[in-house]
Design a protein around this motif. Structure first.
Motif, PDB file in Angstrom:
ATOM      1  N   SER A   4       0.827  -1.209   0.000  1.00 17.26           N
ATOM      2  CA  SER A   4       0.000   0.000   0.000  1.00 17.26           C
ATOM      3  C   SER A   4       0.860   1.258   0.000  1.00 17.26           C
ATOM      4  O   SER A   4       0.530   2.258  -0.658  1.00 17.26           O
ATOM      5  N   SER A   5       1.981   1.199   0.715  1.00 16.12           N
ATOM      6  CA  SER A   5       2.890   2.352   0.745  1.00 16.12           C
ATOM      7  C   SER A   5       3.535   2.580  -0.612  1.00 16.12           C
ATOM      8  O   SER A   5       3.720   3.721  -1.047  1.00 16.12           O
ATOM      9  N   ARG A   6       3.881   1.480  -1.293  1.00 20.16           N
ATOM     10  CA  ARG A   6       4.449   1.595  -2.642  1.00 20.16           C
ATOM     11  C   ARG A   6       3.476   2.306  -3.571  1.00 20.16           C
ATOM     12  O   ARG A   6       3.843   3.228  -4.298  1.00 20.16           O
ATOM     13  N   HIS A   7       2.237   1.835  -3.573  1.00 20.73           N
ATOM     14  CA  HIS A   7       1.236   2.389  -4.486  1.00 20.73           C
ATOM     15  C   HIS A   7       0.996   3.874  -4.205  1.00 20.73           C
ATOM     16  O   HIS A   7       0.904   4.676  -5.136  1.00 20.73           O
ATOM     17  N   GLN A   8       0.906   4.222  -2.942  1.00 20.00           N
ATOM     18  CA  GLN A   8       0.670   5.620  -2.582  1.00 20.00           C
ATOM     19  C   GLN A   8       1.877   6.474  -2.950  1.00 20.00           C
ATOM     20  O   GLN A   8       1.719   7.601  -3.453  1.00 20.00           O
ATOM     21  N   PRO A  79       8.199   1.163  -5.907  1.00 16.34           N
ATOM     22  CA  PRO A  79       7.024   0.964  -6.761  1.00 16.34           C
ATOM     23  C   PRO A  79       7.451   0.735  -8.204  1.00 16.34           C
ATOM     24  O   PRO A  79       8.480   1.249  -8.651  1.00 16.34           O
ATOM     25  N   VAL A  80       6.648  -0.038  -8.933  1.00 17.55           N
ATOM     26  CA  VAL A  80       6.985  -0.411 -10.311  1.00 17.55           C
ATOM     27  C   VAL A  80       5.778  -0.179 -11.213  1.00 17.55           C
ATOM     28  O   VAL A  80       4.639  -0.498 -10.852  1.00 17.55           O
ATOM     29  N   SER A 108       2.229  -0.774  -9.514  1.00 13.88           N
ATOM     30  CA  SER A 108       1.610   0.454  -9.032  1.00 13.88           C
ATOM     31  C   SER A 108       1.082   1.306 -10.174  1.00 13.88           C
ATOM     32  O   SER A 108       0.550   2.400  -9.949  1.00 13.88           O
ATOM     33  N   GLY A 109       1.224   0.829 -11.380  1.00 14.97           N
ATOM     34  CA  GLY A 109       0.747   1.532 -12.560  1.00 14.97           C
ATOM     35  C   GLY A 109       1.156   0.759 -13.792  1.00 14.97           C
ATOM     36  O   GLY A 109       1.900  -0.221 -13.719  1.00 14.97           O
ATOM     37  N   CYS A 110       0.650   1.174 -14.946  1.00 16.09           N
ATOM     38  CA  CYS A 110       1.107   0.581 -16.203  1.00 16.09           C
ATOM     39  C   CYS A 110       0.728   1.499 -17.348  1.00 16.09           C
ATOM     40  O   CYS A 110      -0.093   2.411 -17.207  1.00 16.09           O
ATOM     41  N   PRO A 144      -8.718  -1.023  -5.191  1.00 17.96           N
ATOM     42  CA  PRO A 144      -8.796  -0.510  -3.816  1.00 17.96           C
ATOM     43  C   PRO A 144      -7.601   0.339  -3.403  1.00 17.96           C
ATOM     44  O   PRO A 144      -7.486   0.726  -2.237  1.00 17.96           O
ATOM     45  N   HIS A 145      -6.714   0.621  -4.322  1.00 16.43           N
ATOM     46  CA  HIS A 145      -5.532   1.421  -4.017  1.00 16.43           C
ATOM     47  C   HIS A 145      -5.166   2.259  -5.232  1.00 16.43           C
ATOM     48  O   HIS A 145      -5.625   1.979  -6.349  1.00 16.43           O
ATOM     49  N   PRO A 146      -4.330   3.295  -5.062  1.00 17.97           N
ATOM     50  CA  PRO A 146      -3.931   4.115  -6.201  1.00 17.97           C
ATOM     51  C   PRO A 146      -3.210   3.283  -7.263  1.00 17.97           C
ATOM     52  O   PRO A 146      -2.419   2.382  -6.942  1.00 17.97           O
TER      53      PRO A 146
END
Length: 281
Positions: A4-8, A79-80, A108-110, A144-146
């Protein structure tokens, strides 16, 4: 760093300022980049394909890309973001499924491209391209997360369309819900300025072609939020393989190997960049 910290943290990086996101192609390169101070990482489809002995563009399956992404996520505590080409699908619903799977892999994104992974890389029809982005953005926002979803307009780079069409597309992609817009390799800085002026959401720039001559501070001053490298560092590594091997076999010379990093230095970087001990300075 927790998931969760990575995503944020990744989401927060895109809210102000400008940062560089290096593109590793395996666990070792991921850990070295983390140890050297990267704040986030992004996979490279081309760099990964090279490790499998395959050429760039459309040579990687979705399952392979997801497994590779899991390896990169597990390699460090950073985060990746995933380079997922055209989403490994044509239909909007299938692209949305790729977003869900990317999140399950720990990304955390794409990024998703608007050109097809076939000979010549033709662009998807405008309306279909927008529907694909709309479906992907909805899937990202339902998580449920960024999750930072980047919509790419690749036609300028691939020769499928010009800058005017690229701008029309990223404006539509922004309206469709994309978090980040990306037009790889515009002809120059003036064209990049047009891209930046056309949208209000953050813009990614690729440090390649004409833009490789710009510094981080120069791109930041223009308003670029994120700077990626794509396969450039992987290609630089392959250039060393080419040059050193040719010198050895054709000329009997080991000169290109002068000044290589020592084993102790590399060992230290790999250990420092391991999960739970990453740089991220």
């Amino acid at each position: 760093m927790s998931a969760s910290s990575r995503h944020q943290a990744f989401f927060d990086l895109h809210q102000s300022g400008c940062f560089v996101i290096p593109n590793p192609w395996d666990i070792g390169s991921s850990r070295m980049m983390a140890a050297l101070g990267a704040r986030a990482l992004a996979t490279t489809s081309a760099g990964f394909a090279f490790t499998l002995g395959r050429p760039d563009m459309g040579q990687i399956s979705r399952d392979e890309a997801l497994a590779h992404a899991q390896d990169i996520v597990a390699a460090t505590d950073l985060p990746v973001s995933g380079d997922f080409e055209n989403g490994f699908a044509d239909a909007p619903d299938d692209v949305a499924e790729t977003i869900k799977l990317a999140a399950e892999a720990g990304l955390s994104g794409c990024s998703i491209e608007d050109t097809q992974m076939v000979e010549g890389n033709p662009a998807y029809d405008f309306d279909l391209a927008v529907e694909r982005v709309k479906a992907a953005a909805a899937a990202a926002k339902a998580l449920p997360h960024p999750f930072v979803f980047c919509a790419r307009a690749d036609g300028v780079m691939n020769g499928a369309y010009g800058l005017e069409e690229a701008i029309r597309r990223i404006q539509a992609f922004e309206a469709a819900g994309a978090d980040l817009l990306y037009v790889p390799v515009p002809p120059g800085v003036e064209e990049l300025k047009q891209v930046l002026a056309a949208v209000s959401k953050p813009v990614n720039a690729l440090a390649a072609g004409p833009l490789a001559k710009c510094s981080v501070s120069e791109l930041a001053a223009l308003g670029v939020r994120r700077i990626s490298l794509g396969s450039m560092i992987s290609r630089a590594t392959h250039a060393v393989i080419r040059d050193a091997t040719k010198a050895m076999l054709d000329e009997g010379s080991f000169a290109p190997l002068a000044g290589v990093a020592g084993g102790a230095e590399i060992d230290g970087l790999l250990l420092a960049g391991a999960a739970g001990k990453g740089g991220g300075r």
